[in-house]
Design an enzyme around this catalytic site. Structure first.
Site, short mmCIF file in Angstrom:
data_model
loop_
_atom_site.label_atom_id
_atom_site.label_comp_id
_atom_site.label_asym_id
_atom_site.label_seq_id
_atom_site.Cartn_x
_atom_site.Cartn_y
_atom_site.Cartn_z
N ASP A 163 2.87 -11.07 -12.82
CA ASP A 163 2.83 -11.13 -11.36
C ASP A 163 3.26 -12.52 -10.88
O ASP A 163 2.55 -13.50 -11.09
CB ASP A 163 1.42 -10.81 -10.86
CG ASP A 163 1.36 -10.61 -9.36
OD1 ASP A 163 2.40 -10.77 -8.69
OD2 ASP A 163 0.27 -10.30 -8.85
N ASP A 368 9.98 -11.47 -5.82
CA ASP A 368 8.69 -10.99 -6.32
C ASP A 368 8.91 -10.04 -7.49
O ASP A 368 9.74 -9.13 -7.41
CB ASP A 368 7.94 -10.29 -5.19
CG ASP A 368 6.57 -9.81 -5.60
OD1 ASP A 368 5.85 -10.56 -6.29
OD2 ASP A 368 6.20 -8.68 -5.24
#
Length: 484
Positions: A163, A368
């Site tokens: 992440d 992201d």
């Protein structure tokens, strides 16, 4: 959590058409289109098998596998029929949450409630995954035993979410009884079996660095406590500790700081044990290894039937004129440095540049790892949709999906002619998208942000097959095509 819902960390030679191409240079005729089997436009094609690494990472790099949570290369069994719709709803929650943190400057660590959170619908994990090992009995790690999930050496191999938009790494730790903890396929990390484990004390600089957003006070024994809340309302809390982290065969990080989770809230996938956080905050793996790896990392998001990779550090020649990477400036929001921002300059469809002023993209886009689709300013999205529909006018439109309003019925068509789409960034870097980055399950894989002033996102669907280099020290993001 910024959750375990998405890409999971277990983590052709570049052509001139993939990189650095002038956005005004049109590609004529059929070169502006890609003709593919209609079945290939499904998220996971019927009968797909895992092809592994189609292209090996660059030489002299330390890397380890990166896989999608679903598909033939995933350890998960079966693919829910509602996966795409669930994934898109999860993606909307994630991007809304990150956008809110950027707009108000909060670091978002506190546990709270949100009427939009509905963990009952999050029945699958949509995040990228890779493997890590924690702990040791002798100060080192028997990686062969750890890779087999054998914890007798003190180290234990676990699958974790990768992440780039969170800062606190964590895994579930014993004691961890259900229902306080979620089930997981890997062995639980047992601190009592590692000679290098140590809890972080309250009052220490490491504990103070958690700040009000991630600190959960002190235990009765004066051990530092942490808490993290994710976009879907899930949360983890436990003791902030250190131990030896091993990634792949060669990366060993002594005194690695991470959360030792003893309780979670909401749904977490049983395929993962925690999160490997690579955000820009001071607690992330990136920050903790900046001295060793030059404050850089990269990954390649694979297509569903292949494997990708995660690599710490950057290629030696990444910034030279002969580098295969196209570069765009990396910016940070001083109110919340966790997130990595880039700026688009133009979009081309079928070789033609859309009539969208560069100023429309001025709010920037978050790079992201786990955002699914790319979200554009409404002005840019409307132009893209109009050009794409015009190029696809021979195919009938069908009912929209959640967040996807341009979907087609290809039932009568064995092959489909899809216009090429390229994303052009400041600095001249170009992502020339493969068909599975243009369409997802028969729909245009883009959506509009709430307004032109709202930050956008570059989704991992569009990042597929590119090595994405986060050169945080060099303040740039690089793209290398055909990397996996």
């Amino acid at each position: 959590m910024a959750p375990v819902l998405p890409l999971v960390l277990l983590v052709l030679l570049l052509s001139s058409s993939c990189l650095g191409r002038d956005e005004n240079a049109g590609v004529a005729g059929e070169l502006s289109y890609m003709v593919v089997p209609a079945s290939s436009l499904k998220l996971i094609a019927d009968g797909a098998i895992c092809s592994g690494h189609k292209v090996m990472p660059l030489a002299n790099r330390t890397w380890f596998p990166l896989n999608r949570p679903h598909g033939p290369c995933s350890s998960a069994i079966g693919t829910p029929s509602t996966m795409v719709d669930d994934m898109l709803l999860w993606d909307q929650r994630r991007t809304n949450h990150i956008r809110g943190k950027l707009s108000n400057g909060a670091d978002g660590g506190e546990i709270g409630t949100d009427d939009d959170h509905d963990t009952d619908t999050n029945v699958v994990d949509h995040s990228l995954q890779t493997e890590q090992s924690l702990g040791s009995s002798t100060g080192g790690l028997n990686s062969e035993l750890a890779a087999a999930g054998n914890s007798t050496s003190g180290g234990v191999s676990q699958t974790v979410v990768v992440d780039t938009s969170s800062d606190i790494p964590w895994v579930q730790c014993l004691p961890c009884p259900a229902p306080q903890c979620h089930l997981q396929k890997d062995h639980f990390y047992d601190p009592t079996r590692s000679s290098t484990y140590a809890p972080i004390s309250c009052g220490s600089p490491a504990c103070a660095q958690l700040g009000s957003g991630y600190s959960s006070g002190c235990s009765r024994s004066r051990q530092c406590q942490y808490t993290v809340t994710y976009p879907d309302g899930t949360a983890t809390t436990g003791t902030y500790v250190t131990d030896t982290l091993t990634l792949g065969a060669n990366i060993v990080v002594p005194n690695f700081r991470f959360g030792c989770s003893h309780a979670v809230r909401g749904f977490f996938s049983d395929q993962t044990a925690g999160v490997l956080a690579l955000g820009g905050g001071g607690q992330s793996l990136l920050a903790q290894t900046a001295g060793a790896f030059g404050n850089a990392f990269s990954y390649c998001v694979p297509q569903p039937s292949a494997s990708g990779f995660l690599s710490m550090g950057g290629p030696i020649n990444a910034s030279s004129s002969s580098s295969p990477f196209g570069r765009t400036p990396l910016t940070r929001n001083p109110r919340n440095p966790t997130f990595y921002l880039v700026r688009l300059r133009a979009i081309t469809v079928a070789g033609q540049t859309l009539n969208v002023p560069p100023a429309v993209f001025s709010a920037g886009s978050v790079m992201d790892s786990n955002a699914v689709i790319t979200r554009l300013p409404p002005t840019a999205y409307r132009a893209l949709r109009s050009a794409f529909r015009s190029a696809m006018s021979m195919y009938p439109l069908t009912a929209p999906r959640p967040n996807l309003d341009t979907c087609y019925d290809f039932l009568r068509f064995p092959t489909v002619r899809v216009p090429r789409v390229s994303l052009v960034f400041d600095g001249g870097a170009v992502l020339q998208l493969v068909t599975t980055s243009v369409m997802i399950d028969g729909c245009l894989a883009f959506a509009a942000s709430p307004s032109d002033a709202a930050v956008g996102f570059i989704g991992n669907v569009q990042q597929q097959t590119y090595e994405v280099l986060y050169d945080v020290g060099g303040r740039s993001v690089g793209f290398r095509g055909g990397a996996c």
